[in-house]
Design a protein around this motif. Structure first.
Motif, PDB file in Angstrom:
ATOM      1  N   PHE A  41       1.049  -1.121  -0.211  1.00 50.18           N
ATOM      2  CA  PHE A  41       0.058   0.085   0.080  1.00 50.18           C
ATOM      3  C   PHE A  41       0.889   1.181  -0.092  1.00 50.18           C
ATOM      4  N   VAL A  42       1.856   1.377   0.825  1.00 49.57           N
ATOM      5  CA  VAL A  42       2.723   2.467   1.045  1.00 49.57           C
ATOM      6  C   VAL A  42       3.524   2.667  -0.401  1.00 49.57           C
ATOM      7  N   GLY A  43       3.845   1.618  -1.000  1.00 48.38           N
ATOM      8  CA  GLY A  43       4.615   1.563  -2.133  1.00 48.38           C
ATOM      9  C   GLY A  43       3.889   2.061  -3.321  1.00 48.38           C
ATOM     10  N   GLY A  44       2.556   1.791  -3.178  1.00 46.04           N
ATOM     11  CA  GLY A  44       1.681   2.363  -4.207  1.00 46.04           C
ATOM     12  C   GLY A  44       1.611   3.775  -4.166  1.00 46.04           C
ATOM     13  N   VAL A  45       1.272   4.212  -2.891  1.00 48.18           N
ATOM     14  CA  VAL A  45       0.730   5.524  -2.540  1.00 48.18           C
ATOM     15  C   VAL A  45       2.464   6.450  -3.157  1.00 48.18           C
ATOM     16  N   ARG A  46       3.477   5.800  -2.637  1.00 47.74           N
ATOM     17  CA  ARG A  46       4.930   6.449  -3.449  1.00 47.74           C
ATOM     18  C   ARG A  46       4.864   6.427  -4.692  1.00 47.74           C
ATOM     19  N   ASP A  47       4.342   5.599  -5.630  1.00 46.94           N
ATOM     20  CA  ASP A  47       4.557   5.360  -6.646  1.00 46.94           C
ATOM     21  C   ASP A  47       3.465   6.100  -7.536  1.00 46.94           C
ATOM     22  N   GLY A  48       2.590   6.868  -7.014  1.00 46.65           N
ATOM     23  CA  GLY A  48       1.550   7.613  -7.382  1.00 46.65           C
ATOM     24  C   GLY A  48       0.347   6.656  -8.018  1.00 46.65           C
ATOM     25  N   GLU A  49       0.265   5.644  -7.619  1.00 43.70           N
ATOM     26  CA  GLU A  49      -0.903   4.677  -7.961  1.00 43.70           C
ATOM     27  C   GLU A  49      -2.291   5.045  -7.623  1.00 43.70           C
ATOM     28  N   LEU A  50      -2.317   5.883  -6.340  1.00 47.44           N
ATOM     29  CA  LEU A  50      -3.634   6.242  -5.923  1.00 47.44           C
ATOM     30  C   LEU A  50      -3.815   7.770  -5.992  1.00 47.44           C
ATOM     31  N   GLU A  51      -3.181   8.341  -6.877  1.00 43.89           N
ATOM     32  CA  GLU A  51      -3.708   9.606  -7.641  1.00 43.89           C
ATOM     33  C   GLU A  51      -4.803   9.590  -8.089  1.00 43.89           C
ATOM     34  N   LEU A  52      -5.746  10.573  -7.980  1.00 46.43           N
ATOM     35  CA  LEU A  52      -7.052  10.610  -8.565  1.00 46.43           C
ATOM     36  C   LEU A  52      -7.249  10.309  -9.916  1.00 46.43           C
ATOM     37  N   ALA A  53      -6.097  11.198 -10.749  1.00 47.91           N
ATOM     38  CA  ALA A  53      -6.060  11.141 -12.193  1.00 47.91           C
ATOM     39  C   ALA A  53      -5.658   9.607 -12.539  1.00 47.91           C
ATOM     40  N   VAL A  54      -4.789   8.997 -11.905  1.00 48.45           N
ATOM     41  CA  VAL A  54      -4.374   7.645 -12.138  1.00 48.45           C
ATOM     42  C   VAL A  54      -5.688   6.482 -11.856  1.00 48.45           C
ATOM     43  N   LEU A  55      -6.317   6.883 -10.682  1.00 53.20           N
ATOM     44  CA  LEU A  55      -7.517   5.942 -10.463  1.00 53.20           C
ATOM     45  C   LEU A  55      -8.636   6.211 -11.463  1.00 53.20           C
ATOM     46  N   ALA A  56      -8.833   7.481 -12.173  1.00 46.04           N
ATOM     47  CA  ALA A  56      -9.950   7.887 -12.972  1.00 46.04           C
ATOM     48  C   ALA A  56      -9.412   7.191 -14.359  1.00 46.04           C
ATOM     49  N   ALA A  57      -8.272   7.233 -14.655  1.00 44.81           N
ATOM     50  CA  ALA A  57      -7.760   6.576 -16.028  1.00 44.81           C
ATOM     51  C   ALA A  57      -7.687   5.069 -15.856  1.00 44.81           C
ATOM     52  N   ASP A  58      -7.804   4.292 -14.666  1.00 40.40           N
ATOM     53  CA  ASP A  58      -7.906   2.949 -14.615  1.00 40.40           C
ATOM     54  C   ASP A  58      -9.430   2.715 -14.794  1.00 40.40           C
ATOM     55  N   ALA A  59     -10.282   3.498 -14.160  1.00 43.41           N
ATOM     56  CA  ALA A  59     -11.613   3.422 -14.331  1.00 43.41           C
ATOM     57  C   ALA A  59     -12.330   3.506 -15.665  1.00 43.41           C
ATOM     58  N   GLU A  60     -11.588   4.367 -16.396  1.00 42.55           N
ATOM     59  CA  GLU A  60     -12.066   4.461 -17.873  1.00 42.55           C
ATOM     60  C   GLU A  60     -11.643   3.200 -18.685  1.00 42.55           C
ATOM     61  N   ARG A  61     -10.520   2.471 -18.405  1.00 38.06           N
ATOM     62  CA  ARG A  61     -10.139   1.529 -19.051  1.00 38.06           C
ATOM     63  C   ARG A  61     -10.771   0.013 -18.577  1.00 38.06           C
ATOM     64  N   GLY A  62     -11.593   0.272 -17.582  1.00 38.37           N
ATOM     65  CA  GLY A  62     -12.611  -1.004 -17.071  1.00 38.37           C
ATOM     66  C   GLY A  62     -11.890  -1.591 -16.050  1.00 38.37           C
ATOM     67  N   GLY A  63     -11.124  -0.807 -15.045  1.00 36.80           N
ATOM     68  CA  GLY A  63     -10.527  -1.628 -13.936  1.00 36.80           C
ATOM     69  C   GLY A  63      -8.881  -1.637 -13.700  1.00 36.80           C
TER      70      GLY A  63
END
Length: 91
Positions: free
Chosen positions: A67-89
């Motif tokens: 979890f901490v590694g994902g936060v540091r790598d930017g995986e939980l940034e809103l733009a990244v989450l929105a792009a993942d949602a657009e791709r279907g997950g």
């Protein structure tokens, strides 16, 4: 209000009274809204400061590290989450 020992069916017990709780600062330097608890058995918990008897999220040491590694790598940034949602997950 729940008791001090929270039981997770797969991860074991987390004793909220015996855990070492820390409250990280927010990005602007003010006290954050979350507390992190570290138990002697290696479990890590997260809870809201304003509701210490409410819901807590319990992580194993490996889960917390991921979890901490994902936060540091930017995986939980809103733009990244929105792009993942657009791709279907998440991939």
């Amino acid at each position: 209000m729940s008791g001090p020992v929270r039981e997770h069916p797969l991860k074991g017990e987390f004793d909220t009274a015996a855990a070492r709780w820390v409250r990280p600062d927010a990005a602007d330097g003010t006290p954050g809204e979350l507390e992190l608890g570290f138990a002697d058995n290696g479990l890590v918990a997260m809870r809201l400061v304003d509701d210490p008897g409410g819901t807590i999220l319990i992580y194993t040491a490996d889960e917390w590290e991921a979890f901490v590694g994902g936060v540091r790598d930017g995986e939980l940034e809103l733009a990244v989450l929105a792009a993942d949602a657009e791709r279907g997950g998440l991939e």
